[in-house]
Design an enzyme around this catalytic site. Structure first.
Site, PDB file in Angstrom:
ATOM      1  CG  ASP A 227      -1.882   1.110   1.293  1.00  0.00           C
ATOM      2  OD1 ASP A 227      -2.742   1.183   0.401  1.00  0.00           O
ATOM      3  OD2 ASP A 227      -1.795   1.923   2.228  1.00  0.00           O
ATOM      4  CD  GLU A 279      16.279 -14.902   3.290  1.00  0.00           C
ATOM      5  OE1 GLU A 279      15.685 -15.568   4.177  1.00  0.00           O
ATOM      6  OE2 GLU A 279      16.884 -13.845   3.525  1.00  0.00           O
TER       7      GLU A 279
END
Length: 569
Positions: A227, A279
């Site tokens: 956002d 990751e």
């Protein structure tokens, strides 16, 4: 680039964008936005919930989307419909529990749907534990340094630290009151006064959001829509700004100079986040809600930053063929320059639905405002017809597309919402001068014959559902081969079959006029007619058209068609 070739059916072509062969599901995905409080209410309290989403996920899989994006469902006082977060690692009780979230995730994975969740890193709720600790701590403390809290100006610090204005109206600063009642420092809130901005100059804020990212990644989400992704870092010294509160350009105040948006240091934050997502594997993504111009938007989606960014210039282009062509050309050219896909969107939870916006021949509502009963009213049938044409035109474009819940039903905005039922803080902060965004957030109609049109079976919905939504309910449209829902199912299926999201784009110059626009994606010609008169179509197999028509060879006014042509450039 511009390469001109000739094809028998499409005529002269100008190639803008080559086919995309880079890895990444998000590069061509269709992602469906769920606004949880308005999707489906399973427990009968009048507000949609996670269990309701789980219940109806099969409908989204049947529709043919690739992923679901959830607007905020975190713990929140709900002053701004959940964009005021008080706990980023828990579910607000009105939506359910973390257990309900896990059940929803399991069902989405069973159906082959990915889930992206909203992240609100610019600000939190004033009820967040970190802000409450800041209020209880003295000036200059580590607790206060988590937020942008400054001394006031003028006699006894009675004036705000600067002249910045809130997006929701009024000053962007509110003064802190000490427990003994004495006035203290001021805190910054670019949005509602209940939404204090974090201080992203503080490494502790970085650590907190890295923890939040890992919390949801560990629960299986496929990524985050960020956002106001351009707002986190503010210019050093918080200089005065006399331009628009939203950072848009105005006379004497170009948007790129707005001190509360687009600061260079923001990109280091997203590079770090990208490393965290990587990751977890190559299929987790970041999508920026960054309201900046297209050249700057490319900075957010460089290879080591975000994967996608919302294309607001496309949303705001409307049905202006010249603006559409310019935005599409610029989007593909600029984003190709950094190896990123474009995204395309027509509606979301912050704008009037395009079935209503396109119902005007003249000036419609301004951005961020709804339509009230005293305003000029859209032509409902015209708006829905044009919405279908615009959606078919958009979904033929290469790249990713975002759909807003209910647009597959052709829903318009809710208009007859009494003032005492309005929820958007914009309405209250402007004394009703701006209606806000409630109209596009009205709950969905699922089953025409049921209580509240099947949204829920208990309390009245949090916003009233117009009676006219009954004829647009999902179960009604599901049985009609000529319905808006049937069109969406068809075009999403054909889009997937032809792999248009991975395709190329060349403008079909012979069909680009002052009232029509056409491009070729692979071997498919996409032609939209905005003239008042029918348009003779080129030869080829009509794959999909936006309205049911018996006019062989003619494309009606306000209609779009996908046509398989004999060859492609």
């Amino acid at each position: 680039m511009s390469v001109e070739t000739l094809t028998p059916a499409a005529g002269l072509l100008t190639l803008i964008h080559p086919a995309d062969n880079l890895p990444g599901w998000w590069r061509s995905a269709v992602i469906y936005q769920v606004y949880p409080r308005s999707f489906r209410d399973l427990n009968g309290d009048g507000v949609g919930d996670l269990a309701g989403i789980t219940e109806e996920l099969p409908h989204l899989a049947d529709l043919g989307v690739d992923a679901v994006w959830l607007s905020p469902f975190y713990r929140s006082p709900q002053r701004d419909a959940g964009y005021d977060v008080s706990d980023y690692c828990d579910v607000d009780p009105i939506f359910g529990t973390l257990g309900d979230f896990d059940v929803m995730m399991a069902e989405s994975h069973r159906l082959g749907l990915r889930v992206i969740v909203d992240l609100v890193p610019n600000h939190c709720s004033d009820q967040h534990a970190l802000f409450q600790a800041a209020l209880a701590a003295p000036a200059g403390s580590p607790e206060r340094d988590m937020f942008i809290i400054r001394d006031g100006t003028g006699p006894e610090g009675n004036e705000p630290p600067n002249n910045w204005q809130s997006h929701f109206g009024g000053p962007a600063w509110t003064r802190v009151t000490n427990p003994d009642g004495r006035p203290d420092q001021w805190y910054l809130h670019l949005f509602d006064s209940s939404q204090p901005d974090f201080n992203w100059d503080n490494p502790a804020v970085h650590s907190e959001f890295e923890r939040i990212l890992r919390f949801w990644l560990d629960r299986g989400v496929s990524g985050f829509r960020v956002d106001v992704a351009h707002a986190l870092v503010k210019a050093p010294g918080l200089p005065a700004w006399g331009g628009r509160a939203d950072g848009g350009s105005s006379d004497g105040f170009p948007g790129h100079e707005a001190p509360m948006f687009g600061q260079p240091a923001i990109h280091d934050i997203y590079r770090n986040w990208r490393g965290i997502l990587d990751e977890y594997g190559p299929d987790r993504i970041l999508c920026a809600e960054a309201s900046v111009d297209l050249p700057r938007l490319a900075h957010w989606v460089r290879p080591d930053e975000m994967h996608q960014a919302f294309n607001f210039p496309y949303l705001h282009a409307g049905l202006d063929v010249y603006r559409l062509r310019s935005v599409i050309t610029d989007s593909l050219t600029i984003l190709d320059g950094v190896g990123a896909p474009s995204t395309w969107v027509l509606s979301n939870h912050d704008v009037v639905r395009h079935a209503s916006r396109f119902g005007y021949n003249g000036q419609g509502p301004r951005d961020g405002d709804g339509i009230g009963p005293a305003d000029p009213q859209p032509d409902t049938d015209l708006g829905r017809q044009r919405a279908a044409a615009a959606s078919l035109f958009m979904l033929g474009l290469p790249g990713a597309a975002y759909l807003y819940q209910g647009e597959e039903l052709g829903l318009p905005d809710g208009i007859d919402i009494p003032g005492h039922l309005r929820q958007d803080p914009t309405f209250a902060r402007t004394g009703g001068q701006r209606l806000g965004r409630d109209g596009c957030r009205v709950p969905l109609p699922w089953r025409a014959a049921e209580t509240h049109l099947g949204f829920g079976h208990g309390d009245d919905p949090w916003l009233p559902i117009p009676a006219s939504f009954g004829e647009l309910a999902r179960d009604v449209q599901a049985t009609s081969p000529s319905s808006h829902l049937a069109l969406y199912r068809t075009m999403l299926a054909v889009r997937r079959e032809l792999d248009l999201g991975r395709g190329s784009l060349a403008w079909a110059e012979d069909w680009c006029t002052c009232s029509s626009l056409a491009y070729v994606n692979g071997a498919t010609l996409v032609l939209m007619n905005l003239n008042h008169e029918p348009l003779e179509m080129p030869s080829g197999q009509v794959l999909v058209r936006s309205t049911s028509s018996d006019s062989e060879g003619l494309l009606g006014s306000g209609e779009t068609a996908w046509i398989r042509i004999s060859s492609a450039g």
